[in-house]
Design a protein around this motif. Structure first.
Motif, short mmCIF file in Angstrom:
data_model
loop_
_atom_site.label_atom_id
_atom_site.label_comp_id
_atom_site.label_asym_id
_atom_site.label_seq_id
_atom_site.Cartn_x
_atom_site.Cartn_y
_atom_site.Cartn_z
N PRO A 1 -2.59 -1.37 -5.62
CA PRO A 1 -1.71 -2.15 -5.53
C PRO A 1 -1.84 -3.44 -6.47
CG PRO A 1 -3.08 -1.39 -3.43
CD PRO A 1 -3.46 -0.84 -4.78
N GLU B 1 0.91 -1.10 0.06
CA GLU B 1 -0.02 0.06 -0.06
C GLU B 1 0.83 1.15 -0.04
OE1 GLU B 1 -0.30 -2.56 2.37
OE2 GLU B 1 -2.42 -3.38 1.53
N ASP B 2 1.97 1.17 0.79
CA ASP B 2 2.93 2.33 0.84
C ASP B 2 3.41 2.76 -0.49
OD1 ASP B 2 2.50 2.75 3.50
OD2 ASP B 2 4.28 1.28 3.94
N ARG C 1 1.45 -9.74 4.47
CA ARG C 1 1.62 -8.49 3.57
C ARG C 1 2.96 -8.45 2.89
NH1 ARG C 1 -1.31 -3.78 6.70
NH2 ARG C 1 -1.00 -2.90 4.81
#
Length: 118
Positions: free
Chosen positions: A30, A20-21, A52
Motif C-alpha cells: 500500500p 489494500e484491495d 481509507r
C-alpha cells in the motif's frame, strides 16, 4: 506480495476499492500506491471513508500502466509521468477533434438541406 489476476472486462463488485484491495491486485505494498499518488497527479483516490482511500477501476488501470512503465519498461518516475501526461493530452485532443467533426457534419447537413438558400 502476490499479484491477483483481474479480468479487464469482468470487474468484481464494480464499485470502489480500498488501498489494500488495489495493492493486492497490483502486487505492491500500500505504501507504494501512496508514493505513486504523490508522484503522478492523475493517480488520486476518489474519496475517503473512515480515513481509507477509495479508488475506481479507472485508477486501478492507471496504476497498472504506471507499474508497467516503472517495472517492466524500467522508466524513471519523471519519464513515466511525462508519457502519461502526453497520453492524456492526446486523448483530450482526440475528444476535441471528434466534437469539432460532429459539429461540422451537423452544420453541413443544415446547409445542404432542401430550401436553404446558398
Amino acid at each position: 506480495m502476490r499479484r491477483t489476476k483481474v479480468s479487464r472486462t469482468k470487474r468484481p463488485g464494480g464499485g470502489l476499492l480500498t488501498v489494500e484491495d488495489v495493492a493486492a491486485i497490483l502486487g505492491v505494498a500500500p505504501h507504494v500506491l501512496r508514493a505513486w499518488e504523490q508522484a503522478f497527479p492523475q493517480a488520486r483516490p476518489v474519496g475517503r471513508v473512515g480515513g481509507r482511500r477509495l479508488y475506481r477501476w479507472r485508477e486501478v488501470d492507471l496504476f497498472l500502466r504506471i507499474r508497467r512503465l516503472l517495472r517492466e519498461r524500467r522508466l524513471t518516475i519523471a519519464r513515466a509521468r511525462e508519457l502519461l501526461g502526453r497520453e492524456a493530452a492526446q486523448s483530450a485532443g482526440a475528444i476535441l477533434l471528434r466534437e469539432v467533426r460532429r459539429d461540422l457534419l451537423e452544420l453541413h447537413r443544415f446547409l445542404t438541406r432542401p430550401g436553404v438558400a446558398p
